[in-house]
Design an enzyme around this catalytic site. Structure first.
Site, short mmCIF file in Angstrom:
data_model
loop_
_atom_site.label_atom_id
_atom_site.label_comp_id
_atom_site.label_asym_id
_atom_site.label_seq_id
_atom_site.Cartn_x
_atom_site.Cartn_y
_atom_site.Cartn_z
N HIS A 8 0.88 -1.17 0.00
CA HIS A 8 0.00 0.00 0.00
C HIS A 8 0.92 1.23 0.00
O HIS A 8 2.02 1.16 0.53
CB HIS A 8 -0.84 -0.06 1.28
N ASP B 136 2.94 -4.83 7.78
CA ASP B 136 1.74 -4.01 7.67
C ASP B 136 0.53 -4.94 7.76
O ASP B 136 0.20 -5.65 6.82
CB ASP B 136 1.77 -3.26 6.33
N GLN C 219 -4.69 -4.96 6.70
CA GLN C 219 -5.72 -5.76 6.06
C GLN C 219 -5.88 -7.13 6.72
O GLN C 219 -6.94 -7.73 6.66
CB GLN C 219 -5.34 -5.95 4.58
N LYS D 69 -10.42 -1.33 10.33
CA LYS D 69 -10.57 -2.46 9.41
C LYS D 69 -10.86 -3.75 10.19
O LYS D 69 -10.92 -4.83 9.62
CB LYS D 69 -9.31 -2.63 8.56
N CYS E 299 -4.86 2.63 -3.55
CA CYS E 299 -3.61 3.12 -2.95
C CYS E 299 -2.48 2.13 -3.17
O CYS E 299 -1.60 1.94 -2.31
CB CYS E 299 -3.77 3.40 -1.46
#
Lengths: 406, 151
Positions: free
Chosen positions: A123, A200, A203, A226, A364
């Site tokens: 991202h 990261d 998600q 999220k 993104c």
């Protein structure tokens, strides 16, 4: 392990509405998930009963607010299996957490001639902070390539890793493709050359269990919104040994122990990295959201989400003119695609009028779009409350779009 | 209640499928880029203005959604062969049409075929798609080096 789908749907008040006279079909969960009543109630309760600043007052409200805020930190520490609450830093979200690490750890440890290694499916928030750091210190940004399925090419990772690599930044689950990366393996290989790893998890964290000790992750970052929590709050879970050596990211109140005009002594972890009044209600809502996930349990969540993705993927495979973007063997909850003759933005508008909310755009992740040579994709992303009937509604709406452009 | 066909009228679908004046002009004396970063819509317009100040030829290249492609195609038809001095007024008329109150009926006598794009008023997030080409042509007319955008 299974879950009662109707009961889960009933937990989310927003779902029972109509859009343009059609039932809302919310398939934009990778952008943000909806919030269960218990999270909404936790935030409301805080403002109705407990609102006060934390770590300051000696009065009852401040003590309650502090207990709730720090209670959320404990819930989060347990959820990610952090060694202690000192390893859990509240941030505004994943983006701020990555910026914190890039500035504080990166600014302190990455030098001219060093390398930062990221992947082609990051991202923008896990690209730009490293780009800026590298530019600033004279380091080089390297990129692990992906294959046509949207999987990392692991042999290339080995070739790119060297003693020059100071940090590897990798997305746990791609928002644009759904790919789940083998982060444990990546971390092991990175550590073998002495590099630290930032994962990261924006998600991933709502869809699969994360154990930072098992992974041996140096930095794990994610956002509450999220994972059924509120926007504006996220977390950096990092090894205490690293956090101890890092300078503060922002300065101000709460992050100090003692201030004179000559010198400031920084506060202990985790407060050293939490300058200013934090997002108290957000943290409390985040804690409650994690409890919600724990109540359902990852066994049930993963079983259900696999079922639904398999159902949607089978429909996509059979749908004429549809090309899936991201067909990794290990993937979850994301169906990214382009449709012959219909631009993703037109799809977004047409589907919206059918009550179906999807995302259309570059997500993104412009380098991913470039790799697949598409300007944008349409993305349906699923969550625990989505149903097969909603997947059917998605494909019926796609059919309608094809008819309009027929 | 409005229908999707208000937005995706047959004329728009048709111009999207076979855009008019598409491709690079062999001879041109003005050009400009347009780009809406959030959408990814990209346009490049070419303009050839003759000594009499007439838009002798105009074309565009690029990629985007049906609204942006059809709007660019219709725009080239609307301005081709007209005096450059009238462009500014046309720009304002179009801009007004796509942002006007829903109750206002577009004046087809003034707008001609462009009136089919009045449906975007019902879809606020798509207005920027329809006007990107006009802003890009404006950049070309004024020889602006800046990439036009409408987001």
């Amino acid at each position: 392990m299974s879950m009662d789908l109707n009961a889960v749907r009933a937990d989310f008040p927003i779902l029972s509405q109509e859009i343009y006279g059609k039932p809302l079909v919310y398939l934009d969960n990778a952008a943000t998930t909806q919030k269960p009543q218990s999270v909404i109630d936790a935030i409301t309760h805080y403002y109705e009963r407990d609102n006060a600043n934390v770590h300051r007052g000696v009065h009852a409200l401040s003590e309650r607010a502090t207990a709730a805020y720090e209670g959320a930190r404990k819930i989060i520490a347990d959820f990610f299996n952090a060694r202690s609450v000192r390893e859990v830093i509240f941030t505004r979200g994943t983006t701020e957490a990555i910026n914190l690490v890039a500035h504080s750890w990166g600014g302190y440890n990455v030098r001219a001639g060093d390398e930062v290694l990221i992947t082609h499916m990051e991202h923008h928030s896990n690209i730009v902070p490293w780009q800026m750091l590298c530019e600033h210190v004279g380091a080089t940004l390297k990129v692990v390539p992906i294959n046509e399925k949207g999987e990392l090419i692991m042999e290339a990772l080995d070739e790119l890793l060297s003693e020059r690599t100071k940090l590897v930044g990798v997305v746990h689950m791609s928002n644009a493709l759904g790919t789940i990366n083998p982060v444990a393996e990546i971390i092991e290989r990175a550590h073998a050359v002495g590099a630290k790893v930032l994962v990261d998890g924006a998600q991933a964290a709502a869809h699969l269990p994360v154990d930072v000790q098992f992974l041996d992750a140096d930095f794990y970052v994610t956002s509450a919104h999220k994972m059924y929590g509120p926007t504006g709050v996220g977390v950096l879970v990092a090894k205490e040994s690293l956090l101890q050596t890092m300078p503060p990211y922002q300065s101000g109140g709460d992050m100090i122990r003692m201030v004179t005009f000559e010198k400031t002594e920084y506060n202990d972890l985790p407060y050293k990295f939490e300058a200013g009044t934090p997002n108290i209600s957000g943290a409390i809502g985040f804690g409650r959201a994690i409890e919600y996930i724990q109540e359902i349990g990852f066994d049930a969540i993963q079983k259900r989400e696999k079922e639904l993705l398999a159902y949607a993927t089978a429909k996509a495979d059979a749908f004429e003119g549809l090309r899936q973007i991201g067909t990794a063997k290990e993937k979850a909850c994301v169906l990214s695609f382009v449709l012959d003759g219909v631009h993703p933005h037109d799809l977004g508008t047409i589907l919206d009028r059918e009550g179906v909310a999807i995302r259309a755009g570059h997500h993104c992740a412009m380098p991913v779009m470039d790799f697949f040579k598409v300007p944008a994709t349409a993305r349906a992303s699923f969550s625990i409350y989505n149903t097969e009937a909603e997947v059917d509604a998605l494909f019926a709406a796609l059919k309608k779009a094809q008819e309009i452009f027929g | 209640m409005f229908d999707l066909r208000d937005l995706y009228q047959q004329v728009i679908v048709d111009h999207n499928k076979s855009p008019r004046n598409f491709g690079k002009l062999e001879k041109f004396n003005h050009e400009a880029d347009g780009y809406n970063p959030l959408c990814g819509d990209r346009l490049h317009v070419y303009l050839n203005v003759n000594d009499e100040g007439l838009i002798e030829d105009v074309s565009f290249e690029g990629e985007g959604c049906a609204i942006s492609v059809a709007s660019a195609s219709l725009m080239t038809e609307a301005v081709k062969g007209t005096p450059l001095s009238e462009f500014s007024a046309k720009f304002d008329i179009f801009q007004h049409m796509v942002t006007a109150d829903l109750s206002e009926v577009p004046d087809e006598e003034v707008l001609g075929k462009l009136a089919v794009l009045s449906g975007v008023r019902e879809f606020p997030s798509r207005i920027k798609c329809a006007v990107l080409c006009w802003h890009t042509l404006k950049s070309a007319v004024t020889d602006s080096d800046e990439v036009a955008k409408t987001e």
